[in-house]
Each structure stands twice: as structure tokens, then as C-alpha cells.
Design a protein around this motif. Sequence first.
Motif, PDB file in Angstrom:
ATOM      1  N   LYS A 955      27.653  52.065  55.475  1.00 35.85           N
ATOM      2  CA  LYS A 955      28.458  52.147  56.858  1.00 35.85           C
ATOM      3  C   LYS A 955      27.912  50.775  57.601  1.00 35.85           C
ATOM      4  O   LYS A 955      28.711  51.133  58.932  1.00 35.85           O
ATOM      5  N   ASP A 956      26.462  50.459  57.094  1.00 34.37           N
ATOM      6  CA  ASP A 956      26.028  49.653  58.553  1.00 34.37           C
ATOM      7  C   ASP A 956      24.787  48.865  57.367  1.00 34.37           C
ATOM      8  O   ASP A 956      23.941  49.389  57.302  1.00 34.37           O
ATOM      9  N   PRO A 957      25.534  47.966  56.905  1.00 32.82           N
ATOM     10  CA  PRO A 957      25.105  46.752  55.936  1.00 32.82           C
ATOM     11  C   PRO A 957      24.262  46.440  56.266  1.00 32.82           C
ATOM     12  O   PRO A 957      23.989  45.743  57.192  1.00 32.82           O
ATOM     13  N   VAL A 958      22.710  46.122  55.642  1.00 34.12           N
ATOM     14  CA  VAL A 958      21.515  45.573  56.243  1.00 34.12           C
ATOM     15  C   VAL A 958      21.277  44.556  55.031  1.00 34.12           C
ATOM     16  O   VAL A 958      21.021  45.251  53.795  1.00 34.12           O
ATOM     17  N   ILE A 959      20.309  43.719  55.247  1.00 36.72           N
ATOM     18  CA  ILE A 959      19.910  42.522  54.544  1.00 36.72           C
ATOM     19  C   ILE A 959      18.308  43.425  54.242  1.00 36.72           C
ATOM     20  O   ILE A 959      17.717  43.010  55.436  1.00 36.72           O
ATOM     21  N   LEU A 960      17.964  43.375  52.598  1.00 30.55           N
ATOM     22  CA  LEU A 960      16.299  42.956  52.943  1.00 30.55           C
ATOM     23  C   LEU A 960      15.617  41.353  53.044  1.00 30.55           C
ATOM     24  O   LEU A 960      16.260  41.053  52.003  1.00 30.55           O
ATOM     25  N   VAL A 967      21.492  46.609  51.255  1.00 33.84           N
ATOM     26  CA  VAL A 967      21.882  47.656  51.776  1.00 33.84           C
ATOM     27  C   VAL A 967      22.259  48.893  52.812  1.00 33.84           C
ATOM     28  O   VAL A 967      21.998  47.759  53.579  1.00 33.84           O
ATOM     29  N   ASP A 968      22.247  49.611  52.453  1.00 31.92           N
ATOM     30  CA  ASP A 968      23.350  50.742  53.400  1.00 31.92           C
ATOM     31  C   ASP A 968      21.759  51.340  54.819  1.00 31.92           C
ATOM     32  O   ASP A 968      20.199  51.683  53.978  1.00 31.92           O
ATOM     33  N   ARG A 969      21.916  50.921  55.752  1.00 37.19           N
ATOM     34  CA  ARG A 969      20.945  51.648  56.550  1.00 37.19           C
ATOM     35  C   ARG A 969      19.796  52.624  56.992  1.00 37.19           C
ATOM     36  O   ARG A 969      18.844  52.548  56.033  1.00 37.19           O
ATOM     37  N   PRO A 970      20.855  53.823  56.478  1.00 43.62           N
ATOM     38  CA  PRO A 970      20.405  55.351  56.463  1.00 43.62           C
ATOM     39  C   PRO A 970      20.164  55.313  55.180  1.00 43.62           C
ATOM     40  O   PRO A 970      18.763  55.506  55.235  1.00 43.62           O
ATOM     41  N   VAL A 971      20.239  54.638  53.707  1.00 38.73           N
ATOM     42  CA  VAL A 971      19.450  54.425  52.640  1.00 38.73           C
ATOM     43  C   VAL A 971      17.886  54.107  53.047  1.00 38.73           C
ATOM     44  O   VAL A 971      17.411  54.644  52.353  1.00 38.73           O
ATOM     45  N   ILE A 972      17.909  52.856  52.881  1.00 39.43           N
ATOM     46  CA  ILE A 972      16.545  52.491  53.119  1.00 39.43           C
ATOM     47  C   ILE A 972      16.035  53.279  54.352  1.00 39.43           C
ATOM     48  O   ILE A 972      14.256  52.899  53.740  1.00 39.43           O
ATOM     49  N   GLN A 973      16.442  53.257  55.200  1.00 39.71           N
ATOM     50  CA  GLN A 973      15.103  53.584  56.191  1.00 39.71           C
ATOM     51  C   GLN A 973      14.230  55.061  55.441  1.00 39.71           C
ATOM     52  O   GLN A 973      13.576  55.124  55.889  1.00 39.71           O
ATOM     53  N   ARG A 974      15.475  56.068  54.692  1.00 41.10           N
ATOM     54  CA  ARG A 974      15.280  57.531  54.718  1.00 41.10           C
ATOM     55  C   ARG A 974      14.149  56.261  53.140  1.00 41.10           C
ATOM     56  O   ARG A 974      12.880  57.738  53.051  1.00 41.10           O
ATOM     57  N   ASP A 992      12.092  47.776  61.253  1.00 42.02           N
ATOM     58  CA  ASP A 992      12.704  46.292  62.056  1.00 42.02           C
ATOM     59  C   ASP A 992      12.629  45.107  61.700  1.00 42.02           C
ATOM     60  O   ASP A 992      12.869  43.899  62.339  1.00 42.02           O
ATOM     61  N   MET A 993      12.436  45.228  60.084  1.00 46.85           N
ATOM     62  CA  MET A 993      12.657  43.765  59.749  1.00 46.85           C
ATOM     63  C   MET A 993      13.723  43.321  58.594  1.00 46.85           C
ATOM     64  O   MET A 993      13.655  42.542  58.634  1.00 46.85           O
ATOM     65  N   LEU A 994      14.486  44.976  59.085  1.00 47.28           N
ATOM     66  CA  LEU A 994      16.492  44.471  58.299  1.00 47.28           C
ATOM     67  C   LEU A 994      17.584  44.106  58.627  1.00 47.28           C
ATOM     68  O   LEU A 994      17.273  43.800  60.598  1.00 47.28           O
ATOM     69  N   ILE A 995      17.462  43.033  58.198  1.00 48.43           N
ATOM     70  CA  ILE A 995      18.934  42.425  58.809  1.00 48.43           C
ATOM     71  C   ILE A 995      20.185  42.696  58.835  1.00 48.43           C
ATOM     72  O   ILE A 995      20.499  42.656  57.657  1.00 48.43           O
ATOM     73  N   PRO A 996      20.611  42.829  60.255  1.00 47.67           N
ATOM     74  CA  PRO A 996      21.977  43.338  59.904  1.00 47.67           C
ATOM     75  C   PRO A 996      22.483  42.589  59.172  1.00 47.67           C
ATOM     76  O   PRO A 996      23.416  41.153  59.379  1.00 47.67           O
ATOM     77  N   ASN A 997      24.019  42.968  58.367  1.00 47.15           N
ATOM     78  CA  ASN A 997      24.630  42.256  57.610  1.00 47.15           C
ATOM     79  C   ASN A 997      26.063  42.465  58.517  1.00 47.15           C
ATOM     80  O   ASN A 997      26.897  43.164  57.671  1.00 47.15           O
ATOM     81  N   PHE A 998      26.431  41.421  59.307  1.00 48.43           N
ATOM     82  CA  PHE A 998      27.037  41.512  60.496  1.00 48.43           C
ATOM     83  C   PHE A 998      28.885  41.294  59.236  1.00 48.43           C
ATOM     84  O   PHE A 998      30.316  41.894  59.727  1.00 48.43           O
ATOM     85  N   GLU A 999      28.561  40.316  58.717  1.00 48.89           N
ATOM     86  CA  GLU A 999      29.671  39.732  58.274  1.00 48.89           C
ATOM     87  C   GLU A 999      30.439  40.799  57.340  1.00 48.89           C
ATOM     88  O   GLU A 999      31.230  41.011  56.758  1.00 48.89           O
ATOM     89  N   LEU A1000      29.612  41.523  56.173  1.00 50.70           N
ATOM     90  CA  LEU A1000      29.878  42.573  55.735  1.00 50.70           C
ATOM     91  C   LEU A1000      30.583  43.807  55.584  1.00 50.70           C
ATOM     92  O   LEU A1000      31.440  44.301  55.221  1.00 50.70           O
TER      93      LEU A1000
END
Length: 1012
Positions: A955-960, A967-974, A992-1000
Amino acid sequence: MATHKPQRSSAEIADIILRKIFLVTLTDTMESDPRVVYLEMTAAEILSEGKELRLSGDLMERVLIDRLSGNFTSAEPPFAYLVGCYRRAYDEGKKIGNMKDKAVRSEMESVVKKAKEMVVMYTRIHLGHPDTFPNWETNKSNVSPLLPLIFSEVSSSVDVFGGGGSSGGVSCPPGFLEEFFRNADFDSLDPILKQLYEDLRGSVLKVSALGNFQQPLRALLLLVRFPIGAKSLVNHQWWIPKGAYLNGRVIEMTSILGPFFHVSALPDHPIFKSQPDVGQQCFSEASTRRPADLLSSFTTIKTVMNNLYDGLSEVLLCLLKNAETRESVLEYLGEVINKNASRAHIQVDPISCASSGMFVNLSAVMLRLCEPFLDANLTKKDKIDSKYVFYSTRLDLRSLTALHASSEEVAEWLDKENQGKTDEPKQQNDGENRLLHSLQATSSSNNFGGPLAFNNKPMSSCSGKAKYTFICECFFMTARVLNLGLLKAFTDFKHLVQDISRCEDTLSTMKAMQEQAPSRQLELDIDRLEKEMESFSQEKLCYEAQILRDSELLQCALSFYRLMVVWLVGLVGGFKMPLPSTCPKEFACMPEHFVEDAMELLIFASRIPRALDGVLLDDFMNFIIMFMASPNYIRNPYLRAKMVEVLNCWMPRRSGSSGTATLFEGHQLSLEYLIRNLLKLYVDIEFTGSHTQFYDKFNIRHNIAELLEYLWQVPSHRNAWRQIAKEEEKGVYLNFLNFLINDSIYLLDESLNKILELKGLEAEMSNTLEWEGRPAQERQERTRLFHSQENIIRIDMKLANEDVSMLAFTSEQITAPFLLPEMVERVASMLNYFLLQLVGPQRKSLSLKDPEKYEFRPKHLLKQIVKIYVHLAHGDKENIFPAAITRDGRSYNEQLFSAAADVLRKIGEDGRIIQEFIELGAKAKAAASEAMDTEAALGDIPDEFLDPIQYTLMKDPVILPSSRITVDRPVIQRHLLSDNTDPFNRSHLTADMLIPNFELKAKIEEFIRSRK
């Protein structure tokens, strides 16, 4: 008419007096006293010189020499004769006081005085050079003949246990010892004194608390009160023994003071065991003794040990107040401490280290030396110089583990400081002045003189190295001695109690095994263990008698550590929060044991009834709150955890004192920071760096949980808790919640699995025929395993109950963190799993004959679980909780909700809670149906849209940033709640190092829209 008796001349009177004193005659008359000696040769010489045969002051020395030099039958040997002369001189002196003629009286007083001086002088000569005069004494002894006289002088005040020795019927003439030791040449008296000190040392060697130590101790004190006696003692070759093989035990057994410090009620290695045996004499078969008998033994030991402490502290104070001997005392104490540094180790070598008895005694004595600067306001704390740790050559403090600094950091700071130093003012070299600055007489009730006063000026030594005030030296020495002595004894006592508990468990197991499978070997093992337990029991009671029952000792130690914590806090700027961001190097370099010992003492004292009465605890409370969650100041997490253990002991229901409640409920720092710091420590303790960290954290969190449960009931703390949960919703509170859930799942899962294993063992043992057919050794091993499993279940279940209880009571008022995207599915999965275990198909296999024995309360646990469900449903404003419940594919089953409701009705749960729980189940069922419809509508989902960890639609993909994986933000935050690393390459990662993947994200949203 009556005739007047002719008046005697002064010369005639002097002659009579001197003949009585010296028991000699110059005329051959028949003396009735066989001790009187006719000095025929002396008389002949006097006549040849044309003088009268009359004793006088001028002839006194000549007569005395001739008397001592002759070999006269039936006459007394030299020492007894000389002491007798002094006694007779004293008696004659009293008679002279009745003379009416003042001139004659004055003249005779001079004669008697000269006679006394002469006797004392020749006594010194005889003792210093025994071969000077023929000595025909038949019972020759290696012990100084002065010793019985000294014992007789001090024996009147010794009439209790630990004293009562005999002086062999000898009494000392009044004033003899005073005159003998007062104004004498050091070289002539030194060998005599050295012999006396060796004799005194030998008289207390291997003497226990119930032996005669007080008489020798009083004798020692009498000698060191004379300046010449003090000087001789510290110049004795055994004051500080020398040698290549010198160690702590050698100092204890061979130094002059060592055997005095060895006198104790505490157990020691058999080689060095003292007599009478205190444990055997006072505490044998204690379980069968009347309480009054035990109390009498406790009182006796406490009394005699305090007599020892008082006597030894008086001896040291005498030496410390003497400018010539003070430095030697400090050197002795430093050597004793340094040579026994290995007493701090877990395993202490009794052959190379001094006994616990010596160091407990030394602890008590050092605390007495500290008393003048342990006043309530701690007015002299500024005289303690933190630089002592860096620069003192007396004690090796730099090698000890520091509160925060590493040894490399300490060395670096020292180098910088030494480089930056400018020329210091020239140090004084006058040794006498430097010593007088450290210690002077002030106020106290010591019998031998005035109390100690302390000066603030630093001392200097002849070597030019910086020296420190006595207060400073005494403070750091006492801290080291307590660490190696009193605090080590606490640890030994704790281990002894654990040994007794283990022996009791083993004995109980062995007896059970003996009933099932009798054997001769088991019988012998039981007998051996019972004897071992008797020995342990005696040792335990000895510790209790000397330490636990001595409230004054504990109170004085608490006063010292109050000074310690106040002084340490002064190094960081005083009692204020928050702490400076950078830890001052002075604080960072302080030995860790300074704080650890303070905490250990507080824990120990808190468990002794009334031990904390009257103790000022506020400063300790401030210290604990300031540092327990400050890893930048105190690196060791176990030490910070120990602070929680202290607070745990102070909870009103545990301390037995309502006074400790004010520390929590009316204490400013406590109200502001206690909850916050406890939550922070709960999180920090996850990673201690120890190989046992996984198991350690449960014990530590158990203490924190108990404290948090108590504080939740205090309205002001509950409000603070709610505020922190709001402010730190995505910070420390979320981490706390994550670890609380992790622990709950692990502990309950582990407990339930162990219950199944235990039931399997029970089934084996209940099949009597098959069980008795097994080999005895196998049965013993299986029985041991059974008891081991019982203990594990009991402990794990107790901890699991605590954690679930905390989730229940906090979720009633704080729901937001539970419902965060990274947390809600985790919480739902946990609750579903617990519900499955308690009301699912497996529940009957968890039934136990006596569940309460194992802290297993399934009905209560179910109630708590259901309350958490209901509390979270109340706070779920966005209706996300039901869907989260159903996304748990492992444990969710709609039937569990109705099954749980049926059980709740049977056990009498509140109807409203049951109804709300059923409604939540219905919502979950609806959410599950909706989710299935959505999944069917979406069809096959492209792999790039799936989270690579959970394989769910993102739902909220972010780049490591490091691995560049999305990965999905809630999953990596957990994941980051438990582990701050990238799961794909283990590089450091934070939220705070996670990079939002707006395109995906746009592609995923478009995909979902296209399928609806």
C-alpha cells in the motif's frame, strides 16, 4: 619522766626506705624475709672507701647493679625483682605522704622517684639485653615478661565473650607501664616493643569471635597510645610483610594487625579456621533450638564483633593522629586493598586472598573512620577529589571497569591533561607539615582522645607527587574495602542461600526417588547431603549474626553510599534533568563498582526488616531516576537494571513501609521521569551484549513490569504514562509495545509446549508397571527432567501472565499505538494465537491436575485476552482492527469467538464484555468476507506489487537505501522495531532513511482501480 624516741635523720630514713624497696642489706643480720639479699662484697667496698654502710641516692645504682649481677639463692629472678622494686617504691611513696616534716617528705619523695626511675631504666636494659644479668628463672618463655603486666593493666574492662583472658595472677604496679614507655630512647625500647607486638599477634592467631581477642586488642591499643609504641609498630618488619610471594592471605596471617582483623564469626577455609568454631558452638542443629537461644547467640556475636570494630578503629585512629605514623597506616591499608583485588572475582582463591572475615571487619573499621564526614548535610563532600582515580599511586583504580569510559579513553584523557599542564607551584617537601594537613583531632567520643578533624588542603610528598586530603584518601579506600569486603559478603551470603535452596530441592528429589527405587547409594547420598546442609545452615547463621543483625553497620554503610551518589551526581552538575548530552570524563572514569555496590547494598538492606528506617532515600531515588535510562553515562545495562531492582524493593507492598510510597508518589523527579525511563530501559535491555541476553531480559523486564503495574495505579503516574504514549507514539512507546508483545508470545508459547511435555512425563511415571521396569538411572534422569520442566513452566507462565496483564490494563486507556499500521496486525495475530490455544481444539490437552502450582490460570488468561480485544475495538475509530484480525491466516477462525463467548458465560464474565466481544467477532467475519471478495476481484497480482517479505499487496512502497529493494512501509517498520538493519544485507537502517517509491505506489493504485 618519759623518754623521747630519738629522731631519725634523713639519711637513716632513706636507708630504711631503700632497703625495703631493693630488698638488700649491707650488714649481716638475720632477715626474716628470704628475698632480702646481703651484699657482702658491696659492703666491703663501701667500708674500704671510708663510707657508712647506709643506702642512699648516690649508692642506689651501684647496689642495684650488684644485686642484679649476683647469683643469690632463693632471690627473685631479675624481671620479677625489678617489678617488685617498683611496686615497693610505689607503696613507700604512699607512706611518705603521711610525713609531717615537709622538708624530709620532699627529700624522701625525691629518693623514691629516683628509685623508680632507676628500676625502670634497668628493666629496659634487662629486657633489651637479657644476658646482661644472670637469670635463673626456671620457666623461661619466648613471650615477653611484660605481656602479663600489660594484660593485667587492661583486663579490668574485659569481662565478656571475646575477652576474659588471664594475666596469670600478675598485677602491674600503678604507673609502671606509663613510666616504662613514656620518655624513653627509641633504640632501647624498639626491640622490646617489637617482641611485644609479635607476642600479641601470636596470641590472636586463629582466634574466632568467641575466643580471647579483647585482652590482646586492649594491650595493642595501650601500646600504640604511646608515641614510641606507635613508631615501633609501623617500623616493625611485619607491619607490611615483604617478599616475592606476598599476597592478601600472607598479609592477613603474618602482619601484626592481620590476625586481629582475622578474628570473625564468618566461615573461612579449613586451613585457616579459627577456634572456638562459632557455627558449631552457636548454631549446630539450629532447627531444633529455641528462638531465644538463637537470639542470644546473635546478640553475643554482634556485641563482641562491635567490640573488635571499636578497638581496631581506635588503634588506627591513634596511629593516624600521630604525624610520624599516619603515612604508614595509609600504606598498610593500600597494600591490603591492592593485594586482595582478586577478592572481587566471582571465584576467590582462599589461599592467596584474605578471608571474608578480615574484609568485613576492615569494612566496619573504615566506616568508623568515615563517620566525621558522613554528616546529614554531607558538608565535606567537596574535599573528595575525582583526580584521585587518575593520579593516586596508593590504589590501583585506573585498571577497574569504569562507568562509561574505556581504558583507551582514560589513557587518552590523561595524555591530553598532562600535555596541557603548565608548571605547577613547587610542592612542599616538609613531611611533617604534609601529614599534619591531612588529619587532626576533632569531635568524637573515643576514649583515648579527641575525635578526628579533617583539613581540605592537598598534601604533598617528598617525591613531589600530588597527595590528597585524608577525607579523599579515606573515601576511596573505604569504597574499595566495601567492594572487597561487606558487598562481597552479601554476594557470598546470597550464594549460600541459593546453595541451601538447591540442596533442599535435590534432597526432596532424592527422597522421592528413594521411595520409588531404594538403593544403598541413594541412602549414602542423602546422608551426605543432610550433613552438607547442616554445614551450610551454620555458615548462613554466622553471616546473619555478624552482618544482617548489625543494623548500625548497615546504616553506616548506607550513609557512606549516600555520600557516594551525591558526590557522583556533583560530577555531572547536580540533581537536575535532563542530563547534559555529553558525559563528563570525571564521571565516565569512575569505577563501575561504586554505583553497583550502592545498588547491591540498597537491595540487600531493603530485604531486612526495618534496616531502612531513618535512612534518607531521596538522594538514592534521584540518582536512580537520573541514570537508569542513560547508557551514555552508565554503559552497563545490567547495572542500570539493578536500579530497577532497588525500586522494586521499595514498592510499598513489598517494603512493608508506607514511607517508601512518598518516593514514588510525592517525588518530583519521579513524577516527571520515572515512567519514561522505565519504558526506555525496557526497550534498551533487549540487547545487552551478553551471551545470556535472551534469558536475562525476561528477569529484568519482570522487575520493570511489576513496577509499572504498581505505578499504573498511581493517578499522577498513569497520567504521565498516557502523555508519553501520545508523545512517543512512534518512538520509545511503540518499541516498548513491540517487545512486550514479542515476550508475551514467546513466554506463553514456551509454557504451553512445556505443559504438553510435562503431561507426557506424567503419563510415563503413572504407568507403574512399565515405569518400575526401567533402569534406576533412567528413572532418576526422567524424574530430574520432570522437576526441571515444572520450574520452567512456573517461571515462564508467571512472566507471561504479567505481560498479558500489562497489555490488558494499558489498552483500556491507551489504544492508538496498538492500532498503528505497523503494529495492528502483530497485535491481532498475538490475540488470535492466544485465543486458539485457550479455546481451540488443543485446550483439553493443556488440562493439569494442579494448574495453580504452575501459575497456569487459563480462565483468568482468557478474560484478559478478551478484554484486550474489546479495549482495542473501543479505540478503533477507523474500523481497521476487524480486518487485521482476519488477515492472520495462521490462527484466525470465526468459530473461536463463539467458543470463547461460551466459556466466558460459564466462568461468569461481565455480560457487556461478552456482547462486545461477539460483535467484534461478527465484524471480523464480515471483514474476512469482504477481503475474499477483494482478492477475487484483483485476481493475479504482479510480483512487483507484492511485498518481498510478506508477499502481500503493498500500500505504501518504500525503497531501502542500501539494498535498493522495495518493501511495504508497515512491514519494514515492524521489522525495525526489533532490528535496526536492512533485512537483505544487514546494513544499518532506521525509519527516517526509507525512500518513498511514489512511482510504484501510483502503479499499484491504478492497478486496484482498474480491477474494481
